[in-house]
Scaffold this motif. Structure first.
Motif, PDB file in Angstrom:
ATOM      1  N   THR A 154       0.850  -1.203   0.000  1.00 36.12           N
ATOM      2  CA  THR A 154       0.000   0.000   0.000  1.00 36.12           C
ATOM      3  C   THR A 154       0.879   1.245   0.000  1.00 36.12           C
ATOM      4  OG1 THR A 154      -1.772  -1.181   1.121  1.00 36.12           O
ATOM      5  CG2 THR A 154      -1.816   1.218   1.289  1.00 36.12           C
ATOM      6  N   LEU A 155       1.922   1.203   0.809  1.00 32.58           N
ATOM      7  CA  LEU A 155       2.831   2.356   0.881  1.00 32.58           C
ATOM      8  C   LEU A 155       3.453   2.642  -0.493  1.00 32.58           C
ATOM      9  CD1 LEU A 155       3.728   4.256   3.102  1.00 32.58           C
ATOM     10  CD2 LEU A 155       5.589   2.685   3.655  1.00 32.58           C
ATOM     11  N   LEU A 156       3.812   1.599  -1.194  1.00 36.89           N
ATOM     12  CA  LEU A 156       4.363   1.787  -2.545  1.00 36.89           C
ATOM     13  C   LEU A 156       3.344   2.486  -3.445  1.00 36.89           C
ATOM     14  CD1 LEU A 156       6.222  -1.615  -3.018  1.00 36.89           C
ATOM     15  CD2 LEU A 156       7.290   0.651  -3.180  1.00 36.89           C
ATOM     16  N   GLN A 157       2.066   2.104  -3.301  1.00 40.20           N
ATOM     17  CA  GLN A 157       1.041   2.743  -4.136  1.00 40.20           C
ATOM     18  C   GLN A 157       0.800   4.199  -3.744  1.00 40.20           C
ATOM     19  OE1 GLN A 157      -2.610   0.761  -4.967  1.00 40.20           O
ATOM     20  NE2 GLN A 157      -1.635  -1.174  -5.494  1.00 40.20           N
ATOM     21  N   LEU A 158       1.168   4.550  -2.503  1.00 41.62           N
ATOM     22  CA  LEU A 158       1.008   5.947  -2.079  1.00 41.62           C
ATOM     23  C   LEU A 158       2.165   6.817  -2.574  1.00 41.62           C
ATOM     24  CD1 LEU A 158      -0.245   5.340   1.580  1.00 41.62           C
ATOM     25  CD2 LEU A 158      -1.575   6.309  -0.303  1.00 41.62           C
ATOM     26  N   LEU A 159       3.246   6.175  -2.978  1.00 39.34           N
ATOM     27  CA  LEU A 159       4.384   6.925  -3.547  1.00 39.34           C
ATOM     28  C   LEU A 159       4.089   7.280  -5.006  1.00 39.34           C
ATOM     29  CD1 LEU A 159       7.237   4.828  -1.938  1.00 39.34           C
ATOM     30  CD2 LEU A 159       7.198   7.341  -1.945  1.00 39.34           C
ATOM     31  N   PRO A 160       4.797   8.251  -5.559  1.00 38.85           N
ATOM     32  CA  PRO A 160       4.578   8.557  -6.989  1.00 38.85           C
ATOM     33  C   PRO A 160       4.818   7.305  -7.842  1.00 38.85           C
ATOM     34  CG  PRO A 160       5.987  10.206  -5.953  1.00 38.85           C
ATOM     35  CD  PRO A 160       5.804   9.123  -4.950  1.00 38.85           C
TER      36      PRO A 160
END
Ligand code: ACM
Length: 566
Positions: A154-160
């Motif tokens: 999820t954190l990766l998806q919150l990154l650009p």
């Protein structure tokens, strides 16, 4: 009018998410989604491509707060000293290292800011997590490394989206402050790949697994044996790959009546046991369990080409060069069972996961009807029909797998003639088999060809589509699928453990085409199997999907681009 109603409905459902609060989290000024939308003063803004958190699959609850965390070389990761938890952050570290050019170090002091992962036994679902992003700290709670892994996804998806880049990108790496509480709806979130009709390299399979992990799939169903090719090295039976892994040509296009054209090219390939171990490990690092399928008693021409003595006919047999269902199947002789047990003994050693799939679909019974041996066996075992002989076959293998501590899965034909104890049913001919099995208190994986066959066409006008199997399954149709049938009573629904998308490769010859067929439908399915059913709204999914497609662009995924208007 219908469009406006749908939009308003989507909006109110979005607002009604169970928003979490930001206690213990001083950094974040919390705004609920409704506050954000008031600030924007526009309901439509939530449905536009400026959606604050375009995560797929949609988390159970989330709220956006003001500000951003900036990931930079001063960021460290704190986590429990445990190999599994280290594995849970490995994929995140690798992607950050490649795209941003620095790797957040684990458990080192002196960093200016931290991503803190904590083991929290209050989180009941081992795949669940909470994620709180503040301006100076990110905190993740999970009871198990699995949940921690999904929090990192999820954190990766919150990154650009450039975080998916394969080369370094100079930009700032901001993460919007937010609070997310999440867990999956189902424990089985599968994608399948048929490597029998066409072979896919180790690198192709790894790419497929990488994409699966981004969308929180956790089961890779690896269809390893087919009439058209045996793809796994078995040490005790070398001819399976020397002979069975190859075919003398492949039919060109679709068979039209009696008209058939072949390319005349020898085609084949297989995975060595070392390569199988490499893939299983790679998947495991992405918290994906690999489920091998060894087809029996049908779809086995390649094995019979190598070892004709295990058929009921005299042979010789040839690895198939066209598609379809063939009359030559394994003969239920003691020698055949010994052979299949030997094969499965090697397979169970290679695949540490709990499951082995034994196929069981599309078994033509003619050769059993014509075989004196089979007819005698049926008399001896008091089997009333060839259907029951099929059950006898599957039961035998089920008992063997039970001794090996494995759970047997079969396609829904294994219901015919009586279901083996503990067998898990994969329902492909609609939901019917799944419903029947759940009523019998057997676990069920839904994979109906009506919604989950991604080798089918995805555009209503398929004149410009690459050749596909047939049918029509739009991304919207996939999205609107509910794996738990309404017909089931409340105490039966828990037997539906999830759903799976299937990629049969008759007409899927290369990875580009595989990506085309799988995406974006796999993203729709990821939400079907992860997100709460009552929260799923197509109109709200569509803008998030558009955002996600930018990630797939960065990865160079050859997804189907024209399907959203279907
Ligand atoms: C199947 O599609 N024959 C499982």
């Amino acid at each position: 009018m219908a469009k406006i109603c749908a939009t308003l409905l989507a909006f109110f459902l979005f607002l009604s998410l169970d928003l979490v609060r930001a206690t213990d989290f001083p950094d974040a000024e919390i705004h609920t989604i409704s506050q954000v939308s008031t600030a924007r003063n526009s309901a439509i803004a939530l449905l536009s491509d400026k959606l604050p958190l375009p995560i797929i699959p949609q988390p159970v609850s989330m709220s956006r707060s003001e500000g951003f965390f900036t990931l930079d070389p001063t960021t460290g990761i704190e986590l429990p000293e445990d190999a599994e938890w280290r594995r849970a952050v490995k994929c995140f570290q690798r992607k950050v290292n490649t795209a941003a050019g620095f790797s957040p170090e684990l458990n080192v002091s002196g960093k200016k800011q931290y991503i803190v992962l904590k083991k929290d036994t209050k989180i009941v679902n081992p795949e669940g997590y909470t994620l709180e992003v503040g301006k100076k700290k990110i905190e993740i709670h999970a009871s198990d490394a699995k949940g921690a892994f999904y929090a990192m996804q999820t954190l990766l998806q919150l990154l650009p989206e450039n975080i998916e880049s394969r080369k370094k990108v100079d930009q700032s790496w901001t993460i919007p402050c937010c609070i997310i509480r999440d867990e999956p709806r189902y424990s089985w979130r599968g994608m399948h790949l048929d490597v029998g009709r066409h072979f896919f390299t180790v690198d192709d399979v790894k790419r497929y697994l990488d994409l699966m992990a981004m969308y929180k799939f956790n089961r890779f169903h690896w269809h390893l044996t087919e009439d058209q090719g045996w793809r796994i090295e078995i040490k005790k039976y070398p001819r399976l790959t020397e002979v069975g892994a190859y075919r003398n040509g492949t039919i060109i296009g679709k068979q039209k009546g009696l008209e058939e054209h072949y390319d005349g090219q020898r085609y084949g390939g297989y995975y060595t046991q070392d390569q199988v171990r490499e893939i299983v490990q790679y998947a495991s690092d992405l918290f994906i369990t690999t489920v091998p399928e060894i087809e029996m008693p049908g779809h086995c021409l390649s094995a019979l080409a190598a070892y004709p003595e295990f058929g009921c006919e005299n042979g010789p047999y040839e690895t198939a060069t066209k598609w379809g269902v063939f009359r030559s199947v394994f003969c239920p002789k003691p020698a055949t069972f010994r052979f299949l047990e030997d094969v499965l003994s090697e397979v169970t050693e290679l695949f540490p996961g709990a499951y082995i799939h034994i196929g069981g679909d599309e078994v033509i019974k003619e050769s059993w009807e014509e075989s004196d041996f089979c007819q005698q066996l049926m008399k001896k075992e008091k089997l009333q029909s060839e259907m029951e002989l099929q059950s006898f076959f599957i039961r035998h293998m089920g008992q063997f797998l039970k001794q090996k501590n494995k759970k047997m899965i079969g396609w829904d034909e294994i219901l015919e003639g009586g279901l083996s104890d503990d067998a898990i049913v994969m329902s492909w001919r609609g939901d019917r088999g799944g419903i029947e099995a759940a009523r019998m208190k057997h676990e069920v994986i839904m994979s109906p060809e009506s919604h989950c066959y991604f080798n089918y066409y995805q555009a209503a006008d398929n004149s410009k589509e690459p050749l596909a199997f047939g049918g029509l399954i739009t991304v919207r149709k996939v999205y609107n699928y509910d794996p738990t049938p309404e017909e089931l009573l409340p105490d039966q629904t828990s037997y539906v453990i999830g759903a799976q998308g299937n990629l049969w490769s008759e007409y899927i010859t290369h990875i580009d085409q595989l990506e085309y067929q799988a995406f974006p439908r796999a993203l729709a399915l990821s939400e079907v199997v992860w997100s709460p059913q009552e929260q799923r709204v197509w109109m709200e999914f569509k803008p998030r999907l558009k955002e996600q497609l930018r990630r797939l662009d960065v990865l160079g995924v050859n997804y189907a681009k024209h399907i959203l208007d279907n």
